[in-house]
Design a protein around this motif. Structure first.
Motif, PDB file in Angstrom:
ATOM      1  N   PHE A   1       0.829  -1.191   0.000  1.00 29.05           N
ATOM      2  CA  PHE A   1       0.000   0.000   0.000  1.00 29.05           C
ATOM      3  C   PHE A   1       0.872   1.253   0.000  1.00 29.05           C
ATOM      4  O   PHE A   1       1.895   1.315   0.701  1.00 29.05           O
ATOM      5  N   VAL A   2       0.457   2.248  -0.769  1.00 25.13           N
ATOM      6  CA  VAL A   2       1.167   3.522  -0.811  1.00 25.13           C
ATOM      7  C   VAL A   2       0.301   4.653  -0.250  1.00 25.13           C
ATOM      8  O   VAL A   2       0.720   5.364   0.651  1.00 25.13           O
ATOM      9  N   ALA A   3      -0.916   4.806  -0.800  1.00 28.80           N
ATOM     10  CA  ALA A   3      -1.775   5.907  -0.368  1.00 28.80           C
ATOM     11  C   ALA A   3      -3.213   5.630  -0.791  1.00 28.80           C
ATOM     12  O   ALA A   3      -3.447   4.896  -1.751  1.00 28.80           O
ATOM     13  N   ALA A   4      -4.145   6.236  -0.065  1.00 30.65           N
ATOM     14  CA  ALA A   4      -5.565   6.109  -0.390  1.00 30.65           C
ATOM     15  C   ALA A   4      -6.253   7.446  -0.171  1.00 30.65           C
ATOM     16  O   ALA A   4      -5.793   8.275   0.626  1.00 30.65           O
ATOM     17  N   ILE A   5      -7.356   7.631  -0.891  1.00 31.54           N
ATOM     18  CA  ILE A   5      -8.107   8.875  -0.794  1.00 31.54           C
ATOM     19  C   ILE A   5      -9.591   8.547  -0.823  1.00 31.54           C
ATOM     20  O   ILE A   5     -10.034   7.659  -1.568  1.00 31.54           O
ATOM     21  N   SER A   6     -10.340   9.258  -0.015  1.00 28.56           N
ATOM     22  CA  SER A   6     -11.778   9.010   0.062  1.00 28.56           C
ATOM     23  C   SER A   6     -12.478   9.461  -1.219  1.00 28.56           C
ATOM     24  O   SER A   6     -11.890  10.151  -2.053  1.00 28.56           O
TER      25      SER A   6
END
Length: 123
Positions: A46-51
């Motif tokens: 995992f690197v990044a997530a956004i809603s």
């Protein structure tokens, strides 16, 4: 939803790249989006997530302060701005989508995947 990642390439350590992931369909704004990466010989991480609205983001510790995920729902696109790149960032980067209200950090939680874009950071 179909995802198309782009923006990878070869960059020197300390440089920057911006990855893009364009999504098809009219429901992009309903999806949580994320970036993962897989280095040679390693598992995908995992690197990044956004809603879905873009109001919440989360970045892995390894990239926090250097990478930034963002999205433009009018363009059906999610971005990953990568600064201060180091050779350890070398990997194939994948964007992923999940129709959920909350952020997810495991690859098994995501339903749709782009084809990946390769990033190589030279020392």
């Amino acid at each position: 939803v179909q995802l198309q990642a782009s923006g990878g390439g070869l960059v020197q350590a300390g440089g920057s790249l911006r990855l893009s992931c364009a999504a098809s369909g009219r429901t992009f704004s309903r999806y949580v989006m994320a970036w993962f990466r897989q280095a040679p010989g390693k598992e995908r991480e995992f690197v990044a997530a956004i809603s879905s609205s873009g109001g919440s983001t989360y970045h892995a510790d390894s990239v926090k302060g250097r990478f930034a995920i963002s999205r433009d729902n009018t363009k059906n696109t999610v971005y990953l701005q990568m600064n201060s790149l180091v050779p350890e960032d070398t990997a194939v980067y994948y964007c992923a989508a999940k129709g959920t209200a909350s952020l997810r950090f495991r690859d098994v939680d995501y339903d749709y995947w782009g084809q990946g874009t390769r990033v190589t950071v030279s020392s």
